[in-house]
Motif scaffolding. Structure first.
Motif, PDB file in Angstrom:
ATOM      1  N   THR A 124     -40.288  63.426 -38.565  1.00  0.00           N
ATOM      2  CA  THR A 124     -41.273  62.342 -38.668  1.00  0.00           C
ATOM      3  C   THR A 124     -41.881  62.040 -37.301  1.00  0.00           C
ATOM      4  OG1 THR A 124     -39.892  61.392 -40.389  1.00  0.00           O
ATOM      5  CG2 THR A 124     -41.652  60.009 -39.543  1.00  0.00           C
ATOM      6  N   LEU A 125     -41.011  61.915 -36.287  1.00  0.00           N
ATOM      7  CA  LEU A 125     -41.506  61.594 -34.945  1.00  0.00           C
ATOM      8  C   LEU A 125     -42.468  62.669 -34.448  1.00  0.00           C
ATOM      9  CD1 LEU A 125     -38.241  60.271 -33.238  1.00  0.00           C
ATOM     10  CD2 LEU A 125     -40.212  58.937 -33.987  1.00  0.00           C
ATOM     11  N   MET A 126     -42.104  63.933 -34.714  1.00  0.00           N
ATOM     12  CA  MET A 126     -42.965  65.031 -34.264  1.00  0.00           C
ATOM     13  C   MET A 126     -44.300  65.027 -34.990  1.00  0.00           C
ATOM     14  SD  MET A 126     -40.252  68.134 -33.872  1.00  0.00           S
ATOM     15  CE  MET A 126     -41.377  69.411 -33.304  1.00  0.00           C
ATOM     16  N   GLU A 127     -44.239  64.633 -36.254  1.00  0.00           N
ATOM     17  CA  GLU A 127     -45.459  64.605 -37.054  1.00  0.00           C
ATOM     18  C   GLU A 127     -46.414  63.536 -36.528  1.00  0.00           C
ATOM     19  OE1 GLU A 127     -44.542  63.829 -41.119  1.00  0.00           O
ATOM     20  OE2 GLU A 127     -46.434  64.724 -41.752  1.00  0.00           O
ATOM     21  N   GLU A 128     -45.824  62.423 -36.090  1.00  0.00           N
ATOM     22  CA  GLU A 128     -46.656  61.287 -35.715  1.00  0.00           C
ATOM     23  C   GLU A 128     -47.126  61.330 -34.270  1.00  0.00           C
ATOM     24  OE1 GLU A 128     -44.164  58.016 -36.658  1.00  0.00           O
ATOM     25  OE2 GLU A 128     -44.658  58.072 -38.790  1.00  0.00           O
ATOM     26  N   ASP A 129     -46.383  62.027 -33.413  1.00  0.00           N
ATOM     27  CA  ASP A 129     -46.643  61.905 -31.990  1.00  0.00           C
ATOM     28  C   ASP A 129     -46.671  63.266 -31.307  1.00  0.00           C
ATOM     29  OD1 ASP A 129     -46.630  61.367 -29.305  1.00  0.00           O
ATOM     30  OD2 ASP A 129     -45.242  59.669 -29.461  1.00  0.00           O
ATOM     31  N   GLU A 130     -47.839  63.612 -30.801  1.00  0.00           N
ATOM     32  CA  GLU A 130     -47.984  64.917 -30.165  1.00  0.00           C
ATOM     33  C   GLU A 130     -47.101  65.014 -28.926  1.00  0.00           C
ATOM     34  OE1 GLU A 130     -51.965  65.948 -29.041  1.00  0.00           O
ATOM     35  OE2 GLU A 130     -51.334  67.970 -28.467  1.00  0.00           O
ATOM     36  N   GLY A 131     -46.916  63.888 -28.241  1.00  0.00           N
ATOM     37  CA  GLY A 131     -46.086  63.869 -27.040  1.00  0.00           C
ATOM     38  C   GLY A 131     -44.660  64.291 -27.352  1.00  0.00           C
ATOM     39  N   VAL A 132     -44.114  63.733 -28.444  1.00  0.00           N
ATOM     40  CA  VAL A 132     -42.752  64.081 -28.868  1.00  0.00           C
ATOM     41  C   VAL A 132     -42.684  65.566 -29.199  1.00  0.00           C
ATOM     42  CG1 VAL A 132     -40.982  63.685 -30.635  1.00  0.00           C
ATOM     43  CG2 VAL A 132     -42.321  61.761 -29.773  1.00  0.00           C
ATOM     44  N   ARG A 133     -43.718  66.025 -29.883  1.00  0.00           N
ATOM     45  CA  ARG A 133     -43.762  67.438 -30.287  1.00  0.00           C
ATOM     46  C   ARG A 133     -43.630  68.360 -29.076  1.00  0.00           C
ATOM     47  NH1 ARG A 133     -48.499  66.694 -33.877  1.00  0.00           N
ATOM     48  NH2 ARG A 133     -49.685  68.257 -32.755  1.00  0.00           N
ATOM     49  N   LYS A 134     -44.444  68.061 -28.070  1.00  0.00           N
ATOM     50  CA  LYS A 134     -44.439  68.908 -26.873  1.00  0.00           C
ATOM     51  C   LYS A 134     -43.083  68.857 -26.184  1.00  0.00           C
ATOM     52  CE  LYS A 134     -49.326  69.101 -25.758  1.00  0.00           C
ATOM     53  NZ  LYS A 134     -50.413  68.493 -24.998  1.00  0.00           N
ATOM     54  N   LYS A 135     -42.530  67.625 -26.083  1.00  0.00           N
ATOM     55  CA  LYS A 135     -41.237  67.459 -25.419  1.00  0.00           C
ATOM     56  C   LYS A 135     -40.167  68.279 -26.140  1.00  0.00           C
ATOM     57  CE  LYS A 135     -41.386  62.945 -23.535  1.00  0.00           C
ATOM     58  NZ  LYS A 135     -41.194  61.549 -23.914  1.00  0.00           N
ATOM     59  N   VAL A 136     -40.137  68.158 -27.468  1.00  0.00           N
ATOM     60  CA  VAL A 136     -39.119  68.860 -28.251  1.00  0.00           C
ATOM     61  C   VAL A 136     -39.248  70.365 -28.057  1.00  0.00           C
ATOM     62  CG1 VAL A 136     -38.364  69.393 -30.602  1.00  0.00           C
ATOM     63  CG2 VAL A 136     -38.838  67.031 -29.951  1.00  0.00           C
ATOM     64  N   ILE A 137     -40.462  70.873 -28.158  1.00  0.00           N
ATOM     65  CA  ILE A 137     -40.656  72.319 -28.052  1.00  0.00           C
ATOM     66  C   ILE A 137     -40.234  72.817 -26.664  1.00  0.00           C
ATOM     67  CG2 ILE A 137     -42.428  74.141 -27.982  1.00  0.00           C
ATOM     68  CD1 ILE A 137     -41.573  73.285 -30.800  1.00  0.00           C
ATOM     69  N   LYS A 138     -40.583  72.049 -25.637  1.00  0.00           N
ATOM     70  CA  LYS A 138     -40.210  72.471 -24.289  1.00  0.00           C
ATOM     71  C   LYS A 138     -38.689  72.520 -24.133  1.00  0.00           C
ATOM     72  CE  LYS A 138     -44.447  71.030 -22.070  1.00  0.00           C
ATOM     73  NZ  LYS A 138     -45.143  70.046 -21.247  1.00  0.00           N
ATOM     74  N   LYS A 139     -38.014  71.597 -24.807  1.00  0.00           N
ATOM     75  CA  LYS A 139     -36.556  71.556 -24.705  1.00  0.00           C
ATOM     76  C   LYS A 139     -35.873  72.672 -25.502  1.00  0.00           C
ATOM     77  CE  LYS A 139     -35.810  66.643 -24.040  1.00  0.00           C
ATOM     78  NZ  LYS A 139     -35.224  66.476 -22.732  1.00  0.00           N
ATOM     79  N   ILE A 140     -36.409  72.969 -26.686  1.00  0.00           N
ATOM     80  CA  ILE A 140     -35.653  73.846 -27.588  1.00  0.00           C
ATOM     81  C   ILE A 140     -36.116  75.296 -27.579  1.00  0.00           C
ATOM     82  CG2 ILE A 140     -35.142  71.937 -29.153  1.00  0.00           C
ATOM     83  CD1 ILE A 140     -37.132  73.176 -31.138  1.00  0.00           C
ATOM     84  N   PHE A 141     -37.267  75.551 -26.962  1.00  0.00           N
ATOM     85  CA  PHE A 141     -37.872  76.854 -27.199  1.00  0.00           C
ATOM     86  C   PHE A 141     -36.980  78.032 -26.825  1.00  0.00           C
ATOM     87  CE2 PHE A 141     -40.789  80.364 -26.992  1.00  0.00           C
ATOM     88  CZ  PHE A 141     -41.509  80.151 -28.154  1.00  0.00           C
ATOM     89  N   ALA A 142     -36.265  77.886 -25.714  1.00  0.00           N
ATOM     90  CA  ALA A 142     -35.467  79.020 -25.232  1.00  0.00           C
ATOM     91  C   ALA A 142     -34.140  79.179 -25.981  1.00  0.00           C
ATOM     92  CB  ALA A 142     -35.205  78.855 -23.746  1.00  0.00           C
ATOM     93  N   CYS A 143     -33.790  78.185 -26.814  1.00  0.00           N
ATOM     94  CA  CYS A 143     -32.522  78.263 -27.538  1.00  0.00           C
ATOM     95  C   CYS A 143     -32.546  79.427 -28.521  1.00  0.00           C
ATOM     96  CB  CYS A 143     -32.262  76.988 -28.324  1.00  0.00           C
ATOM     97  SG  CYS A 143     -32.277  75.533 -27.313  1.00  0.00           S
ATOM     98  N   PRO A 144     -31.446  80.185 -28.560  1.00  0.00           N
ATOM     99  CA  PRO A 144     -31.403  81.275 -29.527  1.00  0.00           C
ATOM    100  C   PRO A 144     -31.287  80.726 -30.957  1.00  0.00           C
ATOM    101  CG  PRO A 144     -29.306  81.068 -28.378  1.00  0.00           C
ATOM    102  CD  PRO A 144     -30.224  80.064 -27.762  1.00  0.00           C
ATOM    103  N   VAL A 145     -32.100  81.229 -31.851  1.00  0.00           N
ATOM    104  CA  VAL A 145     -32.017  80.793 -33.242  1.00  0.00           C
ATOM    105  C   VAL A 145     -31.942  82.001 -34.152  1.00  0.00           C
ATOM    106  CG1 VAL A 145     -33.206  78.588 -32.984  1.00  0.00           C
ATOM    107  CG2 VAL A 145     -34.533  80.645 -33.332  1.00  0.00           C
ATOM    108  N   LYS A 146     -31.279  81.814 -35.271  1.00  0.00           N
ATOM    109  CA  LYS A 146     -31.174  82.952 -36.189  1.00  0.00           C
ATOM    110  C   LYS A 146     -32.153  82.826 -37.350  1.00  0.00           C
ATOM    111  CE  LYS A 146     -27.257  80.750 -38.513  1.00  0.00           C
ATOM    112  NZ  LYS A 146     -26.034  80.925 -39.251  1.00  0.00           N
ATOM    113  N   GLY A 147     -32.674  81.604 -37.552  1.00  0.00           N
ATOM    114  CA  GLY A 147     -33.530  81.358 -38.707  1.00  0.00           C
ATOM    115  C   GLY A 147     -34.790  82.201 -38.709  1.00  0.00           C
TER     116      GLY A 147
END
Lengths: 311, 133
Positions: free
Chosen positions: A22-45
């Motif tokens: 919800t937060l990411m949907e509503e706020d572009e700032g949150v979106r950018k912050k989240v992506i910058k934090k998680i992007f390098a994390c290995p994911v299997k999905g």
């Protein structure tokens, strides 16, 4: 707060995932912050996209795919995108109805989103939300888009596998020859293939499907309410996922290009609107003093000079 | 602005006209409405409310079993620590309204309720900013 939520999401907390979406949907700032934090994390999905015109049975197919994948022990996330009214901003998110039997399944997380920015494809936030879901320990993430066929090409950029769902009697061979989404799908499905005309649609499609990067997109006939007909589709999806790596790089390139252009559009628009000449030019065109081609050429020249002067 | 609303029909009841009319009115009023469809269990309703992160839940029941079904929904919400306001509608006798309100249901819209009134009240309920964190 984002860090706490991310930590909870990693531990499989559904409520935290839901809140952050919800937060990411509503706020572009949150979106950018989240992506910058998680992007390098290995994911299997792995991300699978179902697209196609309204009413062909995408949601019902996803319901069957969910039941097949979860019966194998997989955890699956689903993002359902429906249109938002350009008039009222309201929306009725109704894809979920077809898969409510999975609502209480602990291996399934389903989220509906409305999309207005680009009604024919995935809104920008959806792309980031998919990334977040990949972090939640899901094996597969399925996204269903507002599919209007030809223009939803952007979808394919964010997914490992794109499934285009069609149904019998959707058009003749000329429709199939048109450029657009028909060229971007990795797997074609003719759903409702118990209806008349499925063979003809299949023949038209077969004529126009081409081998790309070592993969010939298969055509699979399904009947949404018949699980046995959906099993081959799931097999093909898995087969494609195991081979997608070479093409995925190209897809990422497409995604970055789109994002770059979007960002450039935004900046250019801001720059243009702040320019003192812009309003004057608008008036001149509105009063028919100048045609818009000349007006924009002159404005462009003027702005170019200004930019060079600034440097 | 928080504006996601879940409209859910609980129990063995196929009368979905009312729920659909309300869902459409809320959509036209600018809300994002998630509709579950008919014959949902309280467990399905609450699981959906969590995954969809809604700000308000509207329950509909025309089978007469509203008291036990709605009570179960309220219990599950409490169990999951979800502080989402709930309203309801359907063929609910006026004598049941105090019982439902006592369960914590905010508003009860019986037969003949006007859509205008429902939309107004929904705006009031969703304005409740208690779960903004």
């Amino acid at each position: 707060m984002i860090d706490t939520l991310l930590e909870k999401i990693r531990n499989g907390d559904e409520i935290a995932l839901s809140k952050l979406i919800t937060l990411m949907e509503e706020d572009e700032g949150v979106r950018k912050k989240v992506i910058k934090k998680i992007f390098a994390c290995p994911v299997k999905g792995r991300i699978i996209c179902f697209t196609g015109p309204p009413g062909v049975g995408k949601s019902t197919l996803i319901d069957q795919v969910l039941s097949i994948l979860t019966s194998e022990g997989n955890k699956v996330g689903v993002i359902l995108v429906d249109p938002r009214s350009p008039f009222t901003g309201g929306s009725l998110l109704g894809d979920r109805i077809r898969m409510q039997r999975h609502a209480t399944n602990p291996r399934v997380f389903i989220r509906s989103l409305s999309c207005a920015e680009n009604p024919e494809g995935v809104s920008r936030s959806v792309k980031d939300i998919l990334k977040l879901m990949a972090l939640a320990g899901l094996d597969y993430i399925i996204v269903e888009t507002v599919g209007t066929g030809q223009i939803a090409v952007e979808v394919s950029h964010i997914c490992h596998t794109t499934v285009l769902v069609l149904m019998p009697n959707m058009g003749d061979d000329i429709q199939m020859m048109k450029a657009g989404i028909l060229e971007t799908a990795d797997i074609y499905v003719i759903n409702k293939s118990d209806l008349n005309g499925a063979e003809l649609t299949e023949a038209y499609l077969k004529d126009n499907v081409e081998k790309r990067d070592g993969w010939t997109p298969p055509i699979i006939k399904t009947v949404g309410y018949n699980r046995a007909t959906v099993v081959p589709l799931v097999e093909k999806i898995k087969e494609h996922l195991s081979k997608e790596s070479c093409r995925y790089r190209e897809k990422v390139k497409g995604l970055l290009t789109t994002m770059f252009m979007d960002h450039l559009d935004e900046l250019a628009l801001k720059f243009l609107k702040n320019n003192p000449h812009f309003e004057k030019v608008v008036d001149e065109v509105a009063e028919c003093k100048k045609d818009y081609y000349t007006a924009i050429e002159e404005l462009f020249e003027k702005m170019k000079k200004e930019v060079l002067k600034d440097d | 602005m928080r504006r996601r609303i879940l409209i859910a029909k609980v129990g063995l009841d196929g009368h979905d006209r009312g729920a659909k009319v309300v869902a459409r009115a809320l959509k036209n009023a600018g809300f994002e409405v998630i509709y579950t469809g008919i014959r949902q269990s309280p467990e399905q309703v609450v699981a959906t409310a969590i995954q969809e992160d809604v700000s308000l839940i509207g329950l509909s029941c025309l089978s007469g079993a509203h008291i036990p079904l709605f009570r179960r929904v309220m219990e599950l919400l409490k169990e999951k620590n979800l502080d989402v306001p709930v309203f309801c509608g359907g063929t609910i006798p006026p004598s049941d309204v105090p019982i439902l309100k006592k369960m914590g249901i905010k508003e009860v819209f019986g037969p003949g309720s006007s859509l205008k009134e429902i939309v107004e009240k929904v705006k009031e309920m969703i304005g409740d900013d208690r779960y903004s964190s």
